[in-house]
Design an enzyme around this catalytic site. Structure first.
Site, PDB file in Angstrom:
ATOM      1  N   GLU A  35      23.475   3.918 -19.251  1.00 37.26           N
ATOM      2  CA  GLU A  35      23.211   2.544 -19.695  1.00 37.26           C
ATOM      3  C   GLU A  35      23.874   2.213 -21.040  1.00 37.26           C
ATOM      4  OE1 GLU A  35      21.815  -0.301 -18.489  1.00 37.26           O
ATOM      5  OE2 GLU A  35      21.811   0.699 -16.548  1.00 37.26           O
ATOM      6  N   HIS A  37      26.963   3.149 -21.964  1.00 33.01           N
ATOM      7  CA  HIS A  37      28.301   2.667 -21.584  1.00 33.01           C
ATOM      8  C   HIS A  37      28.200   1.282 -20.935  1.00 33.01           C
ATOM      9  CE1 HIS A  37      28.846   7.195 -21.183  1.00 33.01           C
ATOM     10  NE2 HIS A  37      29.779   6.882 -22.043  1.00 33.01           N
ATOM     11  N   GLY A 150      29.943   2.063 -29.487  1.00 38.33           N
ATOM     12  CA  GLY A 150      28.497   2.174 -29.658  1.00 38.33           C
ATOM     13  C   GLY A 150      28.125   2.651 -31.055  1.00 38.33           C
ATOM     14  N   LYS A 152      25.728   4.418 -31.550  1.00 40.59           N
ATOM     15  CA  LYS A 152      25.315   5.811 -31.319  1.00 40.59           C
ATOM     16  C   LYS A 152      26.269   6.786 -32.028  1.00 40.59           C
ATOM     17  CE  LYS A 152      24.019   9.547 -28.868  1.00 40.59           C
ATOM     18  NZ  LYS A 152      25.215  10.322 -28.841  1.00 40.59           N
ATOM     19  N   ASP A 153      27.580   6.486 -31.963  1.00 41.20           N
ATOM     20  CA  ASP A 153      28.577   7.327 -32.624  1.00 41.20           C
ATOM     21  C   ASP A 153      29.041   6.595 -33.886  1.00 41.20           C
ATOM     22  OD1 ASP A 153      29.119   9.596 -30.544  1.00 41.20           O
ATOM     23  OD2 ASP A 153      29.005   7.744 -29.406  1.00 41.20           O
ATOM     24  N   LEU A 187      20.585   7.653 -25.334  1.00 39.70           N
ATOM     25  CA  LEU A 187      21.272   8.091 -24.113  1.00 39.70           C
ATOM     26  C   LEU A 187      22.596   8.745 -24.492  1.00 39.70           C
ATOM     27  CD1 LEU A 187      20.742   5.207 -21.541  1.00 39.70           C
ATOM     28  CD2 LEU A 187      19.229   7.084 -22.178  1.00 39.70           C
ATOM     29  N   SER A 189      25.784  11.390 -22.444  1.00 45.37           N
ATOM     30  CA  SER A 189      26.186  12.164 -21.261  1.00 45.37           C
ATOM     31  C   SER A 189      25.648  13.585 -21.370  1.00 45.37           C
ATOM     32  CB  SER A 189      27.710  12.190 -21.149  1.00 45.37           C
ATOM     33  OG  SER A 189      28.212  10.871 -21.180  1.00 45.37           O
TER      34      SER A 189
HETATM   35  P1  AMP Z   1      31.555   8.482 -24.723  1.00 43.44           P
HETATM   36  O1  AMP Z   1      31.833   8.364 -23.264  1.00 43.44           O
HETATM   37  O2  AMP Z   1      30.408   9.374 -25.060  1.00 43.44           O
HETATM   38  O3  AMP Z   1      32.804   8.760 -25.538  1.00 43.44           O
HETATM   39  O4  AMP Z   1      31.080   7.035 -25.193  1.00 43.44           O
HETATM   40  C1  AMP Z   1      31.848   5.893 -24.949  1.00 43.44           C
HETATM   41  C2  AMP Z   1      31.305   4.747 -25.794  1.00 43.44           C
HETATM   42  O5  AMP Z   1      29.942   4.537 -25.457  1.00 43.44           O
HETATM   43  C3  AMP Z   1      31.350   5.056 -27.299  1.00 43.44           C
HETATM   44  O6  AMP Z   1      31.717   3.883 -28.005  1.00 43.44           O
HETATM   45  C4  AMP Z   1      29.926   5.441 -27.587  1.00 43.44           C
HETATM   46  O7  AMP Z   1      29.530   5.188 -28.932  1.00 43.44           O
HETATM   47  C5  AMP Z   1      29.172   4.541 -26.636  1.00 43.44           C
HETATM   48  N1  AMP Z   1      27.832   5.079 -26.378  1.00 43.44           N
HETATM   49  C6  AMP Z   1      27.508   6.361 -26.024  1.00 43.44           C
HETATM   50  N2  AMP Z   1      26.166   6.495 -25.944  1.00 43.44           N
HETATM   51  C7  AMP Z   1      25.641   5.280 -26.232  1.00 43.44           C
HETATM   52  C8  AMP Z   1      24.300   4.765 -26.306  1.00 43.44           C
HETATM   53  N3  AMP Z   1      23.235   5.525 -26.066  1.00 43.44           N
HETATM   54  N4  AMP Z   1      24.134   3.466 -26.645  1.00 43.44           N
HETATM   55  C9  AMP Z   1      25.206   2.664 -26.904  1.00 43.44           C
HETATM   56  N5  AMP Z   1      26.481   3.087 -26.839  1.00 43.44           N
HETATM   57  C10 AMP Z   1      26.703   4.374 -26.514  1.00 43.44           C
END
Ligand code: AMP
Length: 300
Positions: A35, A37, A150, A152-153, A187, A189
């Protein structure tokens, strides 16, 4: 929804879809959608005429020994979720497509890439150099009007913000709130690595951020005292801490005293999973008790 794996085919498809006054939104990801993503994808869908989602498990941002080979992947599921969310083009390049023979270039955002997760001995500056290099490539390939990331990061978002400003990328960045489960766990992965017991323990990570926010609300301005209380609580809960730091939200440098906008950032190990979380706090002026503005909490 079109699915493209090659840069040249992707560009041809995008050229068909892009035309004057059609805004292109990009959501860069490493796949295995949740959710978090999907919240970025939905925001892009609401604001842009053309929505591009990239899914690329970027080896350059993993250190040897990290979870690159075991990182969860779910291409079929991602394709159907992306399609349901109205994505126009899903870009799925592989390593050879992104880093051809003789690849030599690296983009590094100094002084931000070596704080928090970037400290040597942690993921290190190379992690963020891997991120900024791949995001540069994606920005050049897609040439989006808006790119979505996000909170989150948080450090990743800050590093990319700096890069966009320094290198004059003609792109608007949007950093959207962290999506959490009903226990408050952000959330990720990597949550798929957790057992039920570990998942319950991991919920303590967000509680530790809430505790830090409460201490600031009650007038505490000494980061060390907050650090002591929070670290003790996490230890008691059986969460192995990599770091807990309160830093200036712009420079990411540790602060001696809480004022202005600070980022409370935490990195932990729970079972096999390395989990990060954070809270961006505007510290109330003065020392008297005064509630910090509640974080926008979004639970699925
Ligand atoms: P990732 O696939 O983990 O590289 O994440 C792809 C994008 O999704 C990045 O911009 C992350 O910051 C964002 N993202 C990952 N987890 C979350 C979350 N729980 N809430 C909001 N955005 C997220």
């Amino acid at each position: 929804m079109k699915v493209e794996r090659e840069i040249s085919a992707f560009r041809s498809e995008l050229a068909v879809q892009r035309s004057q006054d059609r805004r292109v939104g990009l959501v860069p990801t490493m796949g295995c959608f949740h959710e978090g993503h999907l919240s970025l994808i939905r925001a892009a869908r609401a604001e842009c005429e053309v929505v591009v989602v990239s899914s690329f498990l970027n080896p350059a941002q993993f250190r040897p020994g990290e979870d690159l080979s075991g990182y969860p992947q779910s291409e079929e599921r991602d394709r159907s979720l992306a399609s349901e969310c109205g994505v126009d083009i899903l870009f799925l390049p592989d390593g050879a497509e992104m880093y051809g023979d003789g690849f030599k270039t690296s983009v590094a955002v100094s002084e931000l890439n070596d704080k928090l997760c970037g400290e040597p001995g942690r993921r290190g500056p190379e992690h963020f150099n891997g991120v900024t290099t791949v995001v540069t490539k994606l920005f050049n390939i897609v040439q989006p009007d808006i790119a979505y990331f996000g909170q989150k990061d948080a450090q990743q978002a800050r590093v990319i913000e700096r890069m966009v400003e320094d290198l004059n990328f003609p792109v608007e960045l949007k950093v959207l709130p962290t999506i959490r489960d009903e226990s408050g766990l952000a959330l990720s992965s990597r949550n798929s690595y957790l057992t039920a017991e570990e998942r319950a323990r991991a919920a303590e990570i967000n509680r530790s951020l809430v505790l830090a926010e409460q201490l600031i609300s009650s007038g505490e301005r000494d980061p060390e005292r907050i650090d002591r209380v929070v670290c003790e609580k996490l230890r008691e809960a059986g969460v192995k801490l990599e770091y807990f730091e309160i830093v200036d939200s712009q420079s990411l440098k540790k602060v001696d005293r809480l004022e202005g906008e600070v980022l409370i950032a935490v990195a932990t190990y729970v079972g096999m999973a390395r989990l990060i979380d954070n809270s961006l706090v505007q510290v109330p002026e003065g020392k008297e008790a005064s509630a910090v503005r509640p974080r926008e909490v979004v639970n699925v």
